[in-house]
Write a protein that holds these residues in place. Structure first.
Motif, PDB file in Angstrom:
ATOM      1  N   PHE A  91       0.912  -1.168  -0.071  1.00  0.00           N
ATOM      2  CA  PHE A  91       0.129  -0.129  -0.013  1.00  0.00           C
ATOM      3  C   PHE A  91       1.036   1.230   0.059  1.00  0.00           C
ATOM      4  O   PHE A  91       2.138   1.260   0.425  1.00  0.00           O
ATOM      5  CB  PHE A  91      -0.925  -0.006   1.108  1.00  0.00           C
ATOM      6  CG  PHE A  91      -2.018  -1.533   1.271  1.00  0.00           C
ATOM      7  CD1 PHE A  91      -2.920  -1.341   0.335  1.00  0.00           C
ATOM      8  CD2 PHE A  91      -1.658  -2.248   2.231  1.00  0.00           C
ATOM      9  CE1 PHE A  91      -3.740  -2.347   0.352  1.00  0.00           C
ATOM     10  CE2 PHE A  91      -2.693  -3.183   2.318  1.00  0.00           C
ATOM     11  CZ  PHE A  91      -3.625  -3.359   1.227  1.00  0.00           C
TER      12      PHE A  91
ATOM     13  N   ARG B 127      -7.668   1.884   3.728  1.00  0.00           N
ATOM     14  CA  ARG B 127      -6.949   0.874   2.887  1.00  0.00           C
ATOM     15  C   ARG B 127      -7.940  -0.323   2.855  1.00  0.00           C
ATOM     16  O   ARG B 127      -7.773  -1.320   1.500  1.00  0.00           O
ATOM     17  CB  ARG B 127      -5.654   0.621   3.534  1.00  0.00           C
ATOM     18  CG  ARG B 127      -4.620   1.539   3.631  1.00  0.00           C
ATOM     19  CD  ARG B 127      -4.162   2.237   2.465  1.00  0.00           C
ATOM     20  NE  ARG B 127      -3.196   3.281   2.642  1.00  0.00           N
ATOM     21  CZ  ARG B 127      -3.202   4.457   2.805  1.00  0.00           C
ATOM     22  NH1 ARG B 127      -4.369   5.196   2.996  1.00  0.00           N
ATOM     23  NH2 ARG B 127      -1.756   5.230   2.916  1.00  0.00           N
TER      24      ARG B 127
ATOM     25  N   ARG C  36     -10.477  -0.826  -0.285  1.00  0.00           N
ATOM     26  CA  ARG C  36      -9.923  -0.812  -1.294  1.00  0.00           C
ATOM     27  C   ARG C  36     -10.208  -1.987  -2.285  1.00  0.00           C
ATOM     28  O   ARG C  36     -10.207  -3.086  -1.645  1.00  0.00           O
ATOM     29  CB  ARG C  36      -8.507  -0.715  -1.560  1.00  0.00           C
ATOM     30  CG  ARG C  36      -7.908   0.750  -1.198  1.00  0.00           C
ATOM     31  CD  ARG C  36      -6.379   0.911  -1.071  1.00  0.00           C
ATOM     32  NE  ARG C  36      -5.804   0.107  -2.349  1.00  0.00           N
ATOM     33  CZ  ARG C  36      -4.569   0.684  -2.799  1.00  0.00           C
ATOM     34  NH1 ARG C  36      -4.208   1.845  -2.399  1.00  0.00           N
ATOM     35  NH2 ARG C  36      -4.020   0.195  -3.699  1.00  0.00           N
TER      36      ARG C  36
ATOM     37  N   PHE D 223      -7.419  -4.717  -1.524  1.00  0.00           N
ATOM     38  CA  PHE D 223      -7.046  -5.029  -0.158  1.00  0.00           C
ATOM     39  C   PHE D 223      -6.136  -6.452  -0.027  1.00  0.00           C
ATOM     40  O   PHE D 223      -5.350  -6.489   0.603  1.00  0.00           O
ATOM     41  CB  PHE D 223      -7.990  -4.458   0.719  1.00  0.00           C
ATOM     42  CG  PHE D 223      -7.426  -4.766   2.311  1.00  0.00           C
ATOM     43  CD1 PHE D 223      -6.612  -4.069   2.676  1.00  0.00           C
ATOM     44  CD2 PHE D 223      -7.913  -5.673   3.100  1.00  0.00           C
ATOM     45  CE1 PHE D 223      -5.931  -4.212   4.096  1.00  0.00           C
ATOM     46  CE2 PHE D 223      -7.502  -6.143   4.157  1.00  0.00           C
ATOM     47  CZ  PHE D 223      -6.534  -5.195   4.630  1.00  0.00           C
TER      48      PHE D 223
END
Length: 381
Positions: free
Chosen positions: A259, A316, A319, A322
Motif C-alpha cells: 500500500f 486501505r 480498496r 486490499f
C-alpha cells in the motif's frame, strides 16, 4: 547450571548490572526456573499494564472475549453504553467461569448454578437464594479489573492501586501520533505456540544482531543492520525502542507490492520503522504503511502463546485490491515469525543444558541488556 537456593539475591546478577560492554547475559536458569517465573507473575504481570488486543475485537455493545493471562481468567466486554469493561471471570457464588470464548450477549450466566450478571458486572438474578441470611445481590457483582485503551489497543492492570495507562506509556503516544493508530483497523490475528520462555522472545525482538543470520533472506534484504542502523531512541515511559532507517516498508519482502505510505507521517517516520517494546513484553512495529503487534501470553517458564495482529489504515481496507495486497504482508509476517520461533525454541533447549553459562553482550544488543535490568529491578529482593 543449577538454580541457587535463593535466586532473587542481587549477588547472582552483579555481572548483568554492569555497563553493556562489561556485562554478562542473564543466568540461564532465569529462563527455566518455575520459581523465577512465579516471581515474574507476582511482581510484574500482576502489577503492570498488560496489552490485551485491539478494540476491533469487541466493537459493539454486548461483544465480549474471555481470556486467561498468567492464570487469571477475565472478561473484556462492551456494556450497553458501548464502554469497555473488564471483570474477573469468576462467579461470586462458587467461582465457576461465567463466560467462555467470545461472542455477543445480553448478560453473562454462570453455567453451574445460573447466577446472571449484566454487562455492567452487576448480579441481576439468582436461583433459590431467598433463604440465605444477609444476602444482597448488589454486594456480589463481578470483580472489576482496570482497563484502558491507547491507539485502539486494549490494556488491563490487575493492581487496583496502579498508575494510569497514560503515565505508564509516557511520551510513546506523542512519538507515534503521526501514525494515527486509532484510525487503523485490526484486520487479522494469528496465534502461535512458542516452546520457549517469554523473555527469550522479547530479547530477540529488540536486538538486530540476529537479523543477518536468522532473517538473511527476509528482513535483511529490506533493512540490513549496517545500513538501517536500528538505533536506540529516547523513551520517557515504560518502554524501550529502536528506529530503523530504510527505504520502503519493513512489512514486505523485497520487491513485493504494498500500500502507499501513510499520508500523515512526519519527519523520520516517513523513511523507516519505529519499533517500541512496551514493558514487559508488547512489541509494536510502526512502519511507513502499516503497524503490527506481537502479544505474548506466558504460560510457564518454557511455554508461551504469541498473538500477531495486523493493522492497516481503515481506508486501505475498503480498496478492491486490499486482500490481494494484504496477502503480501501476511506472507512476510508469517515467514519471519516462524524464523524467530525456531531460533527461540533452539535457544530454550540449549539454555536448559546443565552446561549452559552466562555469555557476553554484543554492542548490537543494548536493549536486551536494558530489558533484562528492567526485569531485575522488579523481581530481586
Amino acid at each position: 547450571m543449577q538454580v541457587p537456593n535463593n535466586p532473587f539475591e542481587p549477588r547472582h546478577f552483579e555481572d548483568v548490572r554492569k555497563p553493556l560492554d562489561q556485562a554478562s547475559t542473564m543466568p540461564p536458569w532465569v529462563y527455566t526456573s518455575d520459581k523465577f517465573f512465579q516471581r515474574e507473575v507476582d511482581r510484574i504481570f500482576m502489577k503492570v499494564w498488560n496489552f490485551m488486543g485491539h478494540v476491533d475485537q469487541v466493537p459493539n455493545p454486548g461483544d465480549y472475549v474471555a481470556l486467561e493471562f498468567v492464570g487469571v481468567p477475565f472478561i473484556i466486554c462492551r456494556n450497553d453504553n458501548g464502554d469497555l469493561c473488564a471483570y474477573a471471570n469468576s462467579c461470586r457464588h462458587r467461582g465457576s467461569k461465567v463466560a467462555i470464548g467470545s461472542g455477543n450477549v445480553k448478560e453473562f450466566m454462570c453455567p453451574y448454578h445460573g447466577w446472571c450478571y449484566g454487562l455492567d458486572g452487576r448480579l441481576t438474578a439468582t436461583v433459590d437464594m431467598d433463604q440465605t441470611t444477609g444476602f444482597y445481590k448488589q454486594d456480589y457483582g463481578l470483580i472489576p479489573i482496570n482497563i484502558d485503551t491507547w491507539g485502539g489497543f486494549i490494556f488491563v492492570n490487575f493492581d487496583p492501586d496502579c498508575e494510569s495507562l497514560a503515565d505508564y506509556l509516557g511520551d510513546l503516544p506523542t512519538n507515534l501520533a503521526s501514525h494515527k493508530l486509532t484510525d487503523m483497523a485490526n484486520v487479522r490475528t494469528v496465534e502461535w505456540e512458542l516452546n520457549h520462555n517469554w523473555k527469550l522472545f522479547v530479547e530477540n525482538a529488540k536486538e538486530s544482531y540476529h537479523i543477518a543470520i536468522v532473517h538473511r533472506e527476509t528482513i535483511n534484504q529490506v533493512a540490513p543492520v549496517k545500513s538501517a542502523d536500528y538505533s536506540v531512541s529516547d523513551a520517557a515511559g515504560q518502554y524501550c525502542t529502536t528506529f530503523a532507517n530504510h527505504d520502503g516498508s519493513m512489512a514486505l519482502l523485497k520487491d513485493d507490492l504494498g500500500f502507499p505510505p501513510i499520508e500523515t507521517l512526519k519527519g523520520r517516520y516517513r523513511h523507516g520503522t519505529y519499533a517500541p517494546m512496551i514493558y514487559p513484553m508488547t512489541y509494536l512495529a510502526c512502519t511507513i504503511d502499516t503497524a503490527w503487534f506481537l502479544q505474548l501470553f506466558p504460560i510457564g517458564p518454557n511455554k508461551t502463546k504469541l498473538v500477531h495482529g495486523a493493522c492497516f489504515p481503515r481506508d486501505r481496507t475498503v480498496r478492491p485490491d486490499f486482500e490481494e495486497l494484504a496477502a503480501n504482508y501476511y506472507k512476510r509476517w508469517d515467514r519471519t515469525i516462524l524464523e524467530d520461533i525456531e531460533a527461540g525454541d533452539h535457544q530454550q533447549v540449549g539454555i536448559a543444558s546443565p552446561f549452559a553459562r552466562p555469555g557476553r553482550f554484543c554492542f548490537r544488543e543494548p536493549l536486551v541488556h536494558q530489558i533484562d535490568n528492567w526485569i531485575l529491578n522488579r523481581v530481586l529482593d
